[in-house]
Design a protein around this motif. Sequence first.
Motif, PDB file in Angstrom:
ATOM      1  N   HIS A  11       0.814  -1.221   0.000  1.00  0.00           N
ATOM      2  CA  HIS A  11       0.000   0.000   0.000  1.00  0.00           C
ATOM      3  C   HIS A  11       0.848   1.273   0.000  1.00  0.00           C
ATOM      4  CE1 HIS A  11      -3.490  -2.508   0.748  1.00  0.00           C
ATOM      5  NE2 HIS A  11      -2.917  -3.010   1.830  1.00  0.00           N
ATOM      6  N   ILE A  12       2.127   1.123   0.279  1.00  0.00           N
ATOM      7  CA  ILE A  12       2.995   2.291   0.408  1.00  0.00           C
ATOM      8  C   ILE A  12       3.257   2.933  -0.961  1.00  0.00           C
ATOM      9  CG2 ILE A  12       5.357   3.040   0.944  1.00  0.00           C
ATOM     10  CD1 ILE A  12       3.682   2.642   3.391  1.00  0.00           C
ATOM     11  N   THR A  13       3.105   4.234  -1.039  1.00  0.00           N
ATOM     12  CA  THR A  13       3.552   5.018  -2.196  1.00  0.00           C
ATOM     13  C   THR A  13       4.165   6.309  -1.658  1.00  0.00           C
ATOM     14  OG1 THR A  13       1.460   6.237  -2.455  1.00  0.00           O
ATOM     15  CG2 THR A  13       1.680   4.161  -3.660  1.00  0.00           C
TER      16      THR A  13
ATOM     17  N   LEU B 156       7.920  12.733  10.016  1.00  0.00           N
ATOM     18  CA  LEU B 156       7.934  11.982   8.759  1.00  0.00           C
ATOM     19  C   LEU B 156       9.272  12.139   8.044  1.00  0.00           C
ATOM     20  CD1 LEU B 156       4.391  12.915   7.392  1.00  0.00           C
ATOM     21  CD2 LEU B 156       5.096  10.706   8.324  1.00  0.00           C
ATOM     22  N   GLN B 157       9.616  11.156   7.238  1.00  0.00           N
ATOM     23  CA  GLN B 157      10.789  11.271   6.375  1.00  0.00           C
ATOM     24  C   GLN B 157      10.356  11.968   5.091  1.00  0.00           C
ATOM     25  OE1 GLN B 157      12.545   7.614   4.970  1.00  0.00           O
ATOM     26  NE2 GLN B 157      14.419   8.619   4.285  1.00  0.00           N
TER      27      GLN B 157
ATOM     28  N   PRO C 146       6.726   7.418   3.229  1.00  0.00           N
ATOM     29  CA  PRO C 146       6.116   6.713   4.364  1.00  0.00           C
ATOM     30  C   PRO C 146       6.858   5.420   4.698  1.00  0.00           C
ATOM     31  CG  PRO C 146       4.470   7.297   2.693  1.00  0.00           C
ATOM     32  CD  PRO C 146       5.820   7.496   2.079  1.00  0.00           C
ATOM     33  N   ARG C 147       6.970   5.142   6.002  1.00  0.00           N
ATOM     34  CA  ARG C 147       7.605   3.896   6.449  1.00  0.00           C
ATOM     35  C   ARG C 147       6.566   2.844   6.814  1.00  0.00           C
ATOM     36  NH1 ARG C 147      11.331   7.991   9.753  1.00  0.00           N
ATOM     37  NH2 ARG C 147       9.219   8.824   9.939  1.00  0.00           N
ATOM     38  N   GLY C 148       5.299   3.247   6.791  1.00  0.00           N
ATOM     39  CA  GLY C 148       4.212   2.325   7.104  1.00  0.00           C
ATOM     40  C   GLY C 148       2.879   3.015   6.906  1.00  0.00           C
ATOM     41  N   ASP C 149       1.791   2.329   7.230  1.00  0.00           N
ATOM     42  CA  ASP C 149       0.447   2.872   7.010  1.00  0.00           C
ATOM     43  C   ASP C 149       0.205   4.140   7.824  1.00  0.00           C
ATOM     44  OD1 ASP C 149      -0.199   0.892   5.212  1.00  0.00           O
ATOM     45  OD2 ASP C 149      -1.123  -0.408   6.713  1.00  0.00           O
TER      46      ASP C 149
END
Length: 527
Positions: free
Chosen positions: A401-403, A432-433, A451-454
């Motif tokens: 799901h990550i974009t 956030l990164q 994003p590193r996760g949901d």
Amino acid sequence: MTSTLVNDMENEYDQYLNDESRTVGKADYISFPTSEDDIVKIVSYAKKNNEKVTVQGALTGITAGAVPKGGIILNVSKMNKITGLRYDEGKKCFLLSIQPGVLLSEVRKALDNLDFDTKEWSDDSTNALKLLQKSGKWFFTPDPTEASASIGGMAACNASGARSFYYGPTRNYIDSARIVLSDGSKVKLRRGVDKVKNLKFTVKTDSGKEVKGQLPYYVMPDVKNASGYYVKKDMDLLDLFIGSEGTLGIITEMEIQLTPLPNQIWGVTSFFPSEKCAIDFVYAVREAKLDVKVAAIEYFNNKALNLIRKQKEITMAFSQMQDLLPNYHTAIYVELHGDTYEELSKAMLKIGELIVKCGGNEKDNWLATNPINLERLIAFRHATPECVNLIISERKKKNPHITKLGTDMAVPDSELKGIVDYYDDSISQSGLQAVMFGHIGSNHIHVNILPRGDNDYNKGKSMYLKWSDHVVGLGGTISAEHGVGKLKTAMLVEMYGKDNIEKMRAIKKIFDPDSILNSGNIFKSEN
């Protein structure tokens, strides 16, 4: 509807259900037309059977504009011929006739080598080619990051790129276009001929039918902008279709205007000890009288440089890139175009003075005065988005799901320092990164959230919406070069307001009353 022209959607075509936005759609049929007549047949069938049509080019877009929502995919990748050339005496330029599926890289290669497939060209076109071969080098100025973009796709979203700081976007370089409308009728629109007068227009189709209408009026932001329909009182009607994201008609052929390639192209990447120094330098370059063309002013923040530093250590593709010294905090790339070595030397000396005046050091620069070194600077310019894509690709293996979340917003000149500070503060507080880079000369900065996760992804989406509200409040735009597509329709409502969105819908109804073409682009589909 299975035929030699249109096929049922099978698993082998799954790659055509998404673009670079990584959004996945659905479709019932897919077609790869090779001619305008093919497109007429497909659109006529869709009209008769109330099927949606999603037009696709090279699938390099990042706003899901080419992602289908059912119906028929119409992919123009096989309409990939350069069909002719002419010299316009009035404009003193060459115009290249081109189908929409031709890639930008293919145009560049043909112009670099002056090598075209002329088997189907007219005598007039081959004579124009002989003149071109005697006239030095010419180029097509728009330069989006993805050279694999199709020219049709570039026209659809009015693409630009780094050099648009001086040369402007794709719209400025399309002189005419043949277009198939949603009922299968065909029109040709020519710059300077088919005009809108006091917002009213009349255009004749090839069959003699007249399409008449009156465009609404609304105020567009006075910044670099690719959001919604372009409307001005006495405009060329052609400009309404450029940037309309395939919602008004399907371009089947264009004439693109070429520009003489400068004799000298120099570049310099300057590294500054702080972001403030770098932005001061941007203002200074924009205000300086350099007597040459400042084609591009690009920006890379400290986090972007750190991302490249890390990838240099772990990725072979980046290992040969120049070393980034520890004191390199923020980078600005400036590209100069001119006629003589002497005038470029003089301009670069002034650039050096501005670097020192703004707190930089003349030793902390990468200078390119020849094509080989310039390519190295351009490769560095593209390194940040490439690093971002590598990281996101790895994270997607664990979480599909990550974009990345990439902004495309621009603000007025007076708001540049403020918007950079605003982004910095928001990112710092969020945890956030993210990296920032892009076309700072036009106050057009891409913020890429990784994003590193949901949880990061959801937080990033919320922050993006907050940023868009802030940018609109400053008189800016939610999309400066990538278009609205299907992902930014809510932001466009915030930018223009519901009443003006309804005015845009009225424009679409003139040319596409049944909302067949690229449903969901620019504004949310009604059905």
